[in-house]
Design a protein around this motif. Structure first.
Motif, PDB file in Angstrom:
ATOM      1  N   UNK A  28      21.904  -3.385   7.365  1.00  0.00           N
ATOM      2  CA  UNK A  28      22.141  -3.279   8.735  1.00  0.00           C
ATOM      3  C   UNK A  28      22.034  -4.472   8.732  1.00  0.00           C
ATOM      4  N   UNK A  29      21.382  -5.669   7.633  1.00  0.00           N
ATOM      5  CA  UNK A  29      20.808  -7.107   7.818  1.00  0.00           C
ATOM      6  C   UNK A  29      22.039  -7.849   7.250  1.00  0.00           C
ATOM      7  N   UNK A  30      22.823  -7.063   6.204  1.00  0.00           N
ATOM      8  CA  UNK A  30      23.605  -7.476   5.257  1.00  0.00           C
ATOM      9  C   UNK A  30      24.541  -7.048   5.393  1.00  0.00           C
ATOM     10  N   UNK A  31      25.078  -6.289   5.512  1.00  0.00           N
ATOM     11  CA  UNK A  31      25.976  -4.789   5.216  1.00  0.00           C
ATOM     12  C   UNK A  31      27.453  -5.350   3.994  1.00  0.00           C
ATOM     13  N   UNK A  32      27.459  -6.802   4.177  1.00  0.00           N
ATOM     14  CA  UNK A  32      28.754  -7.028   2.340  1.00  0.00           C
ATOM     15  C   UNK A  32      28.381  -7.074   1.641  1.00  0.00           C
ATOM     16  N   UNK A  33      26.711  -6.464   1.665  1.00  0.00           N
ATOM     17  CA  UNK A  33      25.977  -5.750   0.457  1.00  0.00           C
ATOM     18  C   UNK A  33      26.241  -4.419  -0.858  1.00  0.00           C
ATOM     19  N   UNK A  34      27.300  -4.658  -1.091  1.00  0.00           N
ATOM     20  CA  UNK A  34      27.813  -3.339  -1.992  1.00  0.00           C
ATOM     21  C   UNK A  34      26.587  -3.060  -2.409  1.00  0.00           C
ATOM     22  N   UNK A  35      25.947  -3.076  -2.832  1.00  0.00           N
ATOM     23  CA  UNK A  35      24.665  -2.438  -4.418  1.00  0.00           C
ATOM     24  C   UNK A  35      23.304  -2.180  -3.434  1.00  0.00           C
ATOM     25  N   UNK A  36      23.279  -1.929  -1.909  1.00  0.00           N
ATOM     26  CA  UNK A  36      23.164  -1.627  -1.277  1.00  0.00           C
ATOM     27  C   UNK A  36      23.421  -0.176  -0.627  1.00  0.00           C
ATOM     28  N   UNK A  37      23.831  -0.410  -0.360  1.00  0.00           N
ATOM     29  CA  UNK A  37      24.811   1.116   0.089  1.00  0.00           C
ATOM     30  C   UNK A  37      25.057   2.098  -0.844  1.00  0.00           C
ATOM     31  N   UNK A  38      25.706   0.737  -2.207  1.00  0.00           N
ATOM     32  CA  UNK A  38      25.443   1.617  -3.738  1.00  0.00           C
ATOM     33  C   UNK A  38      23.837   2.588  -3.957  1.00  0.00           C
ATOM     34  N   UNK A  39      22.998   1.878  -3.415  1.00  0.00           N
ATOM     35  CA  UNK A  39      21.354   2.930  -3.918  1.00  0.00           C
ATOM     36  C   UNK A  39      21.336   3.163  -2.244  1.00  0.00           C
ATOM     37  N   UNK A  40      22.078   3.294  -1.343  1.00  0.00           N
ATOM     38  CA  UNK A  40      21.519   3.834  -0.148  1.00  0.00           C
ATOM     39  C   UNK A  40      22.464   4.896  -0.078  1.00  0.00           C
ATOM     40  N   UNK A  67      28.997   6.053   2.777  1.00  0.00           N
ATOM     41  CA  UNK A  67      28.336   4.199   1.726  1.00  0.00           C
ATOM     42  C   UNK A  67      28.567   4.156   0.786  1.00  0.00           C
ATOM     43  N   UNK A  68      28.973   5.647   0.024  1.00  0.00           N
ATOM     44  CA  UNK A  68      29.726   5.372  -1.806  1.00  0.00           C
ATOM     45  C   UNK A  68      31.268   4.494  -1.428  1.00  0.00           C
ATOM     46  N   UNK A  69      32.002   4.694  -0.578  1.00  0.00           N
ATOM     47  CA  UNK A  69      33.027   4.796  -0.081  1.00  0.00           C
ATOM     48  C   UNK A  69      33.227   3.380   0.247  1.00  0.00           C
ATOM     49  N   UNK A  70      32.334   2.562   1.420  1.00  0.00           N
ATOM     50  CA  UNK A  70      32.148   1.769   1.316  1.00  0.00           C
ATOM     51  C   UNK A  70      31.329   0.449   0.671  1.00  0.00           C
ATOM     52  N   UNK A  71      30.830   0.619  -0.757  1.00  0.00           N
ATOM     53  CA  UNK A  71      30.583   0.329  -2.041  1.00  0.00           C
ATOM     54  C   UNK A  71      31.505  -0.049  -2.676  1.00  0.00           C
ATOM     55  N   UNK A  72      32.430   0.567  -2.999  1.00  0.00           N
ATOM     56  CA  UNK A  72      33.540   1.174  -2.989  1.00  0.00           C
ATOM     57  C   UNK A  72      34.510  -0.308  -3.000  1.00  0.00           C
ATOM     58  N   UNK A  73      35.306  -0.184  -1.592  1.00  0.00           N
ATOM     59  CA  UNK A  73      35.329  -0.756  -0.768  1.00  0.00           C
ATOM     60  C   UNK A  73      34.978  -2.711  -0.638  1.00  0.00           C
ATOM     61  N   UNK A  74      33.309  -2.500  -1.020  1.00  0.00           N
ATOM     62  CA  UNK A  74      33.242  -4.024  -0.549  1.00  0.00           C
ATOM     63  C   UNK A  74      33.391  -4.408  -2.895  1.00  0.00           C
ATOM     64  N   UNK A  75      32.775  -3.332  -3.434  1.00  0.00           N
ATOM     65  CA  UNK A  75      32.505  -3.625  -4.502  1.00  0.00           C
ATOM     66  C   UNK A  75      33.626  -3.142  -5.357  1.00  0.00           C
ATOM     67  N   UNK A  76      35.548  -3.115  -5.582  1.00  0.00           N
ATOM     68  CA  UNK A  76      36.232  -1.874  -6.213  1.00  0.00           C
ATOM     69  C   UNK A  76      36.005  -2.106  -7.495  1.00  0.00           C
ATOM     70  N   UNK A  77      36.715  -0.912  -7.679  1.00  0.00           N
ATOM     71  CA  UNK A  77      36.126  -0.470  -9.284  1.00  0.00           C
ATOM     72  C   UNK A  77      35.089  -0.140  -9.967  1.00  0.00           C
TER      73      UNK A  77
END
Length: 87
Positions: A37-49, A65-75
């Protein structure tokens, strides 16, 4: 850590990861949601979530969450592996 990561956010992220590693996925979800919520662009946090959500069988939310992590950190291979476990 991404730009804007304060010591408090880093602490919350580390606590969430520790909870997840200790098998306390529900508690980890709360911490990791605070981080994303505080850092919506933090891919690793979305991955862990996403991983935490999957552990409590909240698979639809985990995929989101994982799709968002993939969008933020492709591949990212870790994201792909976690998605593969759910699908």
């Amino acid at each position: 850590m991404p730009a804007g990561a304060t010591p408090a956010i880093i602490d919350d992220f580390n606590t969430g990861n520790s909870l997840l590693a200790a098998g306390k996925a529900s508690e980890a979800i709360d911490k990791l949601k605070q981080v994303t919520a505080k850092l919506p662009g933090f891919a690793i946090a979305h991955m862990q979530l996403g991983q935490a959500l999957a552990r409590v069988n909240r698979n639809d939310e985990a995929i989101t969450e994982l799709e968002l992590a993939d969008k933020l950190s492709p591949n990212n291979q870790h994201v792909m592996a976690f998605m593969g476990q759910i699908y």
